[in-house]
Design an enzyme around this catalytic site. Structure first.
Site, PDB file in Angstrom:
ATOM      1  N   LYS A 209     -37.673 -17.364 -39.106  1.00  0.00           N
ATOM      2  CA  LYS A 209     -37.526 -16.894 -37.728  1.00  0.00           C
ATOM      3  C   LYS A 209     -36.376 -15.895 -37.636  1.00  0.00           C
ATOM      4  O   LYS A 209     -35.337 -16.075 -38.271  1.00  0.00           O
ATOM      5  CB  LYS A 209     -37.271 -18.088 -36.807  1.00  0.00           C
ATOM      6  CG  LYS A 209     -37.157 -17.740 -35.330  1.00  0.00           C
ATOM      7  CD  LYS A 209     -36.835 -18.980 -34.508  1.00  0.00           C
ATOM      8  CE  LYS A 209     -36.786 -18.684 -33.021  1.00  0.00           C
ATOM      9  NZ  LYS A 209     -36.437 -19.887 -32.224  1.00  0.00           N
ATOM     10  N   SER A 285     -39.804 -20.905 -28.707  1.00  0.00           N
ATOM     11  CA  SER A 285     -39.540 -19.511 -29.043  1.00  0.00           C
ATOM     12  C   SER A 285     -39.873 -19.158 -30.496  1.00  0.00           C
ATOM     13  O   SER A 285     -39.885 -17.998 -30.866  1.00  0.00           O
ATOM     14  CB  SER A 285     -38.061 -19.177 -28.778  1.00  0.00           C
ATOM     15  OG  SER A 285     -37.202 -19.971 -29.589  1.00  0.00           O
ATOM     16  N   SER A 309     -38.404 -25.433 -29.244  1.00  0.00           N
ATOM     17  CA  SER A 309     -38.779 -24.124 -29.767  1.00  0.00           C
ATOM     18  C   SER A 309     -39.462 -24.155 -31.123  1.00  0.00           C
ATOM     19  O   SER A 309     -40.026 -23.151 -31.551  1.00  0.00           O
ATOM     20  CB  SER A 309     -37.543 -23.213 -29.845  1.00  0.00           C
ATOM     21  OG  SER A 309     -37.163 -22.789 -28.563  1.00  0.00           O
TER      22      SER A 309
END
Length: 522
Positions: A209, A285, A309
């Site tokens: 990420k 996210s 997330s």
């Protein structure tokens, strides 16, 4: 004038039993649903000095933040980090991961726990197009000579290019580097030729990420400005540990800007599409990490989870999402957006793959400055279950599952029914028992989390955001940051007092149960 306080009952007056008089609060979040010009107009209003003040006051009042954290009197002290007493008891059928082990040694122990893992695809049927492989599929194909890390890297890059050329663009990655990926794959291929592979992760593609430092890439946090003021000088520790196991780091995945949303729609790098239906969210996210695993591009990816997330996009994309306890995995080299709730997490195609990657990245550092360290992690010995040993089945059946029915049922029918079917399978196959419980003050807990994560985020980046970030941020992120900046010291401290209460409730629940089961999202 005497202040009028909302009466908050003492902890001891709340029961976590099924017949508790604690009421579950069905809440509809009161916020406008806006897009396009209407969203931008709302953003400008929120940021306006006078109008914004009254708008924020109204929204906080309507969503109970003012009532709970300004108009309530708490007896408990604040708990600023999630501390809990270590319970000294012996777990059966586990292997302990001692903190002084190297990442490859921990991965080897994880494999020992798993035992012989079946291939998802037979290596003799290997074809040129990309397939959904688990970690052990890659390792066995490399060892047998049916595939090489170099060949896999080539196929991976072709798949990424295809995703960029599709209509609409799938939006999996913010950044990837062809030369770097091929160099890592070539080095791994050479190790296999020499019989010197580092671990079962050697040559396996793993995505990261874009909230985690990873050379040679900048860390954008999904923004257009953070990497201009915060430069990446080294890999994050979790990335270093994957490299020590030979993993091929294939790039930085897309994310909701600053992690301030749950859709995975990024105004700068595009929306991450759900591989099962491009018209649907990937979630956020860590949406890019979830999507690349669901698409079969990687068997696992790293994310960061501050409030779902990792777990929410994993659920929406149909993969495994795992967030560890506070202090289990160091956050050194992770964008500091939320110190006490954000943890590095794993998104994987299977539970086995999640265990392998977790074992690789596990461990804290002395510079983490954690007040209380968690005890060494234990991994479940799944191999006995694979072998059909009745003792292992009894251990699974002995797990005590706790369910708060009103909370469990507060979801869409399709989600709820699927989760009930999963519970029924656990009861039928292993004989698991489900204990009904109550989790008091769930809505207050959600609000306390929102105040905490928002306050920590704005404290971390607020000054730089106001100078250069605001003008370069998306409208929904600017609305979120306007709310984050409005939280007062009183609201933050009382949110930590609610954390103290919730830790008490959960410790009481875990005296009677091992796992709390609930739908992840939906």
């Amino acid at each position: 004038m005497t202040a009028k306080w909302l009466s908050i009952r003492a902890l001891e007056q709340h029961s976590i039993e099924e017949d508790s008089d604690a009421k579950y609060m069905y809440v509809s979040v009161k916020a406008p649903r806006l897009v396009g010009i209407s969203l931008r107009m709302f953003m400008w209003a929120m940021e306006a000095p006078i109008l914004g003040h009254f708008l924020l006051k109204y929204l906080k009042n309507e969503n109970l933040i003012t009532k709970v954290f300004i108009g309530s009197h708490f007896l408990e002290p604040p708990m600023h980090i999630p501390q809990y007493p270590a319970v000294d008891f012996e777990e059966l059928a586990v292997i302990k991961l001692e903190p002084d082990l190297s990442p490859p040694e921990r991965v080897a122990l994880a494999l020992d726990c798993l035992g012989p893992t079946p291939l998802r695809h037979k290596t003799e049927d290997h074809k040129e197009h990309f397939q959904h492989w688990a970690i052990c599929d890659y390792a066995k194909a490399y060892t047998s000579g049916k595939a090489t890390p170099t060949k896999v890297a080539e196929q991976f890059l072709l798949a990424i290019e295809e995703s960029h050329q599709s209509t609409p663009v799938m939006g999996f990655f913010i950044n990837y580097n062809r030369e770097d990926i091929m160099k890592q794959a070539s080095d791994s291929t050479d190790r296999f030729v020499k019989g010197q592979q580092l671990s079962v992760l050697d040559g396996v593609p793993i995505a990261v990420k874009d909230e985690i430092d990873c050379l040679p890439y900048p860390t954008t946090g999904g923004t257009k400005w953070i990497h201009k003021v915060r430069h990446v000088m080294d890999d994050a520790t979790c990335v270093k540990r994957l490299r020590a196991c030979g993993a091929v780091i294939v790039g930085k995945t897309n994310m909701h800007e600053l992690g301030a949303g749950a859709t995975g729609i990024n105004p700068h790098y595009g929306a991450t599409r759900n591989p099962y239906d491009w018209k649907k969210y990937s979630g956020g996210s860590s949406g890019g990490s979830a999507a690349v695993v669901a698409a079969g591009l990687c068997p696992a990816a790293l994310g960061v989870d501050g409030g779902g997330s990792v777990r929410m996009p994993a659920a929406l994309c149909g993969v495994v999402g795992f967030k560890s306890n506070f202090g289990r995995i160091t956050s050194f080299g992770v964008l500091p957006l939320n110190w006490t709730v954000g943890m590095v997490g794993v998104l994987a195609a299977t539970v086995e793959d999640a265990i392998i990657v977790y074992a690789a990245i596990l461990g804290h550092l002395p510079e983490d400055r954690i007040v209380s360290l968690p005890p060494p992690a234990n991994l479940p010995v799944i191999r006995d279950l694979e072998d059909g040993k009745p003792e292992a089945a009894k251990l699974i059946g002995g797990l005590r599952l706790a369910k708060y029915t009103e909370w469990f049922d507060d979801s869409d029918d399709a989600v709820k029914n699927s989760c009930y079917r999963a519970l029924d399978l656990l009861k039928q196959v292993y004989g698991c028992q489900v204990k009904e419980i109550t989790v008091p003050e769930i809505e207050e807990m959600r609000l306390a989390h929102y105040v905490t994560i928002g306050s920590e985020c704005y404290t971390s980046i607020g000054l730089t955001y106001e100078k250069i970030g605001m003008a370069n941020s998306g409208a929904d992120t600017r609305v979120a940051l306007a709310i984050y900046s409005s939280f007062s010291n009183c609201e933050f401290i009382n949110a930590q007092r609610m954390r103290y209460r919730q830790m008490h409730y959960h410790m009481e629940i875990f005296k009677k149960a091992d796992i709390i089961v609930t739908p992840t999202t939906g």
